[in-house]
Design an enzyme around this catalytic site. Structure first.
Site, mmCIF file in Angstrom:
data_model
loop_
_atom_site.group_PDB
_atom_site.id
_atom_site.type_symbol
_atom_site.label_atom_id
_atom_site.label_comp_id
_atom_site.label_asym_id
_atom_site.label_seq_id
_atom_site.Cartn_x
_atom_site.Cartn_y
_atom_site.Cartn_z
ATOM 1 N NE ARG A 234 -3.904 -1.270 -0.035
ATOM 2 C CZ ARG A 234 -4.408 -2.667 -1.099
ATOM 3 N NH1 ARG A 234 -3.548 -2.732 -1.529
ATOM 4 N NH2 ARG A 234 -5.653 -3.092 -0.284
ATOM 5 C CD GLU A 263 -3.232 3.233 -5.018
ATOM 6 O OE1 GLU A 263 -1.806 3.064 -4.787
ATOM 7 O OE2 GLU A 263 -3.981 2.285 -5.526
ATOM 8 C CG HIS A 295 -2.673 -0.740 -6.690
ATOM 9 N ND1 HIS A 295 -3.790 -0.593 -5.832
ATOM 10 C CD2 HIS A 295 -2.751 -2.024 -6.564
ATOM 11 C CE1 HIS A 295 -3.915 -1.577 -4.787
ATOM 12 N NE2 HIS A 295 -3.779 -2.567 -5.096
HETATM 13 P P1 NAI Z 1 -1.382 -11.304 5.273
HETATM 14 O O1 NAI Z 1 -2.085 -11.394 6.079
HETATM 15 O O2 NAI Z 1 -1.057 -13.328 4.451
HETATM 16 O O3 NAI Z 1 0.000 -10.916 5.298
HETATM 17 C C1 NAI Z 1 0.624 -9.857 5.903
HETATM 18 C C2 NAI Z 1 1.238 -10.107 6.881
HETATM 19 O O4 NAI Z 1 2.071 -8.872 7.656
HETATM 20 C C3 NAI Z 1 0.953 -10.724 8.159
HETATM 21 O O5 NAI Z 1 2.161 -12.301 8.053
HETATM 22 C C4 NAI Z 1 1.145 -9.903 9.727
HETATM 23 O O6 NAI Z 1 1.977 -10.400 11.068
HETATM 24 C C5 NAI Z 1 2.228 -8.989 8.947
HETATM 25 N N1 NAI Z 1 2.153 -7.285 9.695
HETATM 26 C C6 NAI Z 1 0.809 -6.769 10.660
HETATM 27 N N2 NAI Z 1 1.308 -5.570 10.758
HETATM 28 C C7 NAI Z 1 3.235 -6.163 10.740
HETATM 29 C C8 NAI Z 1 3.635 -4.637 11.081
HETATM 30 N N3 NAI Z 1 3.273 -3.455 12.294
HETATM 31 N N4 NAI Z 1 4.893 -5.090 11.197
HETATM 32 C C9 NAI Z 1 5.330 -6.215 10.131
HETATM 33 N N5 NAI Z 1 4.294 -6.921 9.710
HETATM 34 C C10 NAI Z 1 3.175 -6.550 10.059
HETATM 35 O O7 NAI Z 1 -1.519 -10.011 4.257
HETATM 36 P P2 NAI Z 1 -1.159 -10.764 2.413
HETATM 37 O O8 NAI Z 1 -2.312 -11.631 1.601
HETATM 38 O O9 NAI Z 1 0.452 -11.433 2.183
HETATM 39 O O10 NAI Z 1 -0.976 -8.967 1.759
HETATM 40 C C11 NAI Z 1 -0.213 -8.010 2.373
HETATM 41 C C12 NAI Z 1 -0.503 -6.597 1.414
HETATM 42 O O11 NAI Z 1 -0.692 -6.402 0.967
HETATM 43 C C13 NAI Z 1 -2.591 -6.195 1.794
HETATM 44 O O12 NAI Z 1 -2.687 -6.140 3.026
HETATM 45 C C14 NAI Z 1 -2.114 -5.335 1.009
HETATM 46 O O13 NAI Z 1 -2.245 -3.930 1.201
HETATM 47 C C15 NAI Z 1 -1.530 -6.020 0.298
HETATM 48 N N6 NAI Z 1 -1.872 -6.382 -1.686
HETATM 49 C C16 NAI Z 1 -1.375 -5.602 -2.393
HETATM 50 C C17 NAI Z 1 -2.485 -6.517 -4.413
HETATM 51 C C18 NAI Z 1 -1.869 -5.206 -5.486
HETATM 52 O O14 NAI Z 1 -1.924 -5.278 -6.234
HETATM 53 N N7 NAI Z 1 -0.826 -4.995 -4.822
HETATM 54 C C19 NAI Z 1 -3.112 -7.243 -3.831
HETATM 55 C C20 NAI Z 1 -2.898 -7.657 -2.570
HETATM 56 C C21 NAI Z 1 -2.818 -7.407 -1.916
#
Ligand code: NAI
Length: 331
Positions: A234, A263, A295
Site C-alpha cells: 500500500r 494513487e 496497482h
Molecule cells: P497477510 O495478512 O497474509 O500478511 C500480512 C503480514 O503482515 C502478516 O504476517 C502480519 O503479521 C504482518 N504485519 C502486520 N502488521 C505488521 C507490522 N506492523 N509490521 C510487520 N508486519 C506486520 O496478507 P497478504 O495476503 O500477504 O497481503 C499483504 C498486503 O499486500 C495486503 O495487506 C495488501 O495491502 C497488499 N496487496 C496488494 C495488492 C496489489 O495488487 N498491489 C494485492 C493484494 C494485496
C-alpha cells in the site's frame, strides 16, 4: 440481492457477471469511485461492492446505511479504505477477499525488482528507438544478496521463497513469525537490523496506523546505502517525499512501486491526454532508477477470477444468513 458495483472497469463487469451466473444477484455497475457524492447511486442496494480507491469512510457509510445498504464487499485483501469501526457501529457487515492467488502479487514484486535492478524498461525503450548501447544499464546479481521482507504473511512468504530460489539470504520482520519463513532459511530480526543489512527491502505488511510511513526519513537514513525498495502493498507505507530525497542522494539505490499514497486520483484511469498536477508522481517517474506501475500486481486471470467468485459467494452467504467466512475482524 441488489448490488451496486463501484469503480467498475470492463474486466470487472465481464468477470463479476460470469461469477454471478449461478447466483442471480442484480448487479448495478458504475465506473465512478464511491464518494459522498456518488453514494446516492447505490440507493436501494443492500450490498455495495467496492475496490481499493473507493472512499468508504463514516460519512459515506452513513449515506449508504440510510439508503438501505447492509453489506460492503471489497474486491481486495486490504481494507484500509474502509472505516471498519463506523461500519460496525452502523450495523453494516464488511467482507473482503482473503484468499486469492498471493502468487500474483509476489511474482509481480519480483518482476518489479528485476525491472528496476536490471533496467529492463529503460533497455526496452532504448531498443525501440534503435539504441543498443549498454551505458547506464548495469545492475547487480541478486544471487548472494540479502533480501529483507517486511510482513511475512501469504504474499511475503511466496516472495521470500522465490528470492531463496535466486540464492538470496533472507531476513524478515513481522510480529507473528512464520515457521515456513524460517524453514526457507529466513531469519527474523528487528526492523533496524533488517534495514541495515538488506540489499533489497520488499514491503508485504498491511497499511495500518502502526505501519503508516514505516519507510520514512528516519528509516531511510538507516537503510544500507544503495538498497532497492519494492512496495506492492500500500502506498501509505512509504513517505514518498522522503523516498525522493533519499533517491537524490543515492542513499536509496532504486525504487519499484505498484502502489502510491496519492494513487486514488490517478490510478485505474487513462490520464495520458491530461495535465497531471501531482508533481510528486511526475518527479518519481523521471528518475532512471524508479519504476512505477498502477496497482496491477493482483491483475492475473487466476486472481481476478477468484476475487469475483469469492465476492459473489460472500454476498450469497450474507443473503442466506450464513456465516461470513471473509468478514473483516472487528476493530
Ligand atoms: P497477510 O495478512 O497474509 O500478511 C500480512 C503480514 O503482515 C502478516 O504476517 C502480519 O503479521 C504482518 N504485519 C502486520 N502488521 C505488521 C507490522 N506492523 N509490521 C510487520 N508486519 C506486520 O496478507 P497478504 O495476503 O500477504 O497481503 C499483504 C498486503 O499486500 C495486503 O495487506 C495488501 O495491502 C497488499 N496487496 C496488494 C495488492 C496489489 O495488487 N498491489 C494485492 C493484494 C494485496
Amino acid at each position: 440481492m441488489k448490488i451496486a458495483v463501484y469503480s467498475t472497469r470492463r474486466y470487472d463487469k465481464t468477470m463479476l457477471t460470469e461469477a454471478n451466473a449461478g447466483a442471480g444477484h442484480e448487479l448495478r455497475f458504475m465506473e465512478d469511485r464511491l464518494t459522498s457524492t456518488s453514494a446516492v447511486l447505490a440507493k436501494d442496494c443492500e450490498a455495495v461492492c467496492v475496490f481499493v480507491n473507493d472512499n468508504v469512510d463514516a460519512e459515506v457509510l452513513g449515506i449508504l446505511a440510510m439508503q438501505g445498504t447492509r453489506l460492503i464487499a471489497t474486491r481486495s485483501t486490504g481494507y484500509n479504505h474502509i472505516d471498519a469501526q463506523a461500519a460496525q457501529d452502523m450495523g453494516i457487515a464488511v467482507v473482503r477477499v482473503t484468499d486469492y492467488s498471493p502468487h500474483s502479487v509476489a511474482e509481480f514484486a519480483v518482476g518489479l525488482l528485476l525491472a528496476v535492478n536490471r533496467k529492463i524498461a529503460r533497455a526496452s525503450n532504448r531498443t525501440r528507438d534503435g539504441n543498443f548501447d549498454l551505458e547506464g544499464l548495469m545492475g547487480f546479481d541478486l544471487h548472494g544478496k540479502t533480501v529483507g521482507v517486511i510482513g511475512t504473511g501469504k504474499i511475503g512468504l511466496i516472495f521470500a521463497r522465490i528470492m531463496a530460489g535466486f540464492g538470496c539470504s533472507l531476513v524478515g520482520y513481522d510480529m507473528f513469525p512464520s515457521p515456513a519463513f524460517e524453514a526457507l532459511g529466513g531469519r527474523y530480526v528487528s526492523i533496524d537490523e533488517l534495514l541495515r543489512c538488506s540489499d533489497v527491502v520488499s514491503l508485504h505488511c498491511p497499511l495500518t496506523p502502526e505501519t503508516h510511513h514505516i519507510v520514512d526519513a528516519a528509516s531511510l537514513a538507516r537503510i544500507k546505502r544503495g538498497c532497492i525498495l519494492v512496495n506492492t502493498s500500500r502506498g501509505g507505507l512509504v513517505d514518498t517525499e522522503c523516498a525522493i530525497a533519499a533517491l537524490k542522494t543515492g542513499q536509496l539505490g532504486g525504487l519499484a512501486i505498484d502502489v502510491y499514497e496519492q494513487e486514488a486520483s490517478l490510478f485505474f484511469q487513462d490520464l495520458s491526454s491530461t495535465i497531471i498536477t501531482d508533481d510528486v508522481i511526475q518527479r518519481l517517474v523521471a528518475f532512471p532508477n524508479v519504476i512505477v506501475t498502477g496497482h496491477q500486481a493482483f491483475f492475473t486471470v487466476e486472481a481476478i477470477g477468484q476475487i469475483m467468485r469469492t465476492t459473489i459467494e460472500s454476498i450469497t452467504d450474507f443473503a442466506l444468513g450464513r456465516t461470513l467466512r471473509n468478514r473483516i475482524p472487528a476493530p
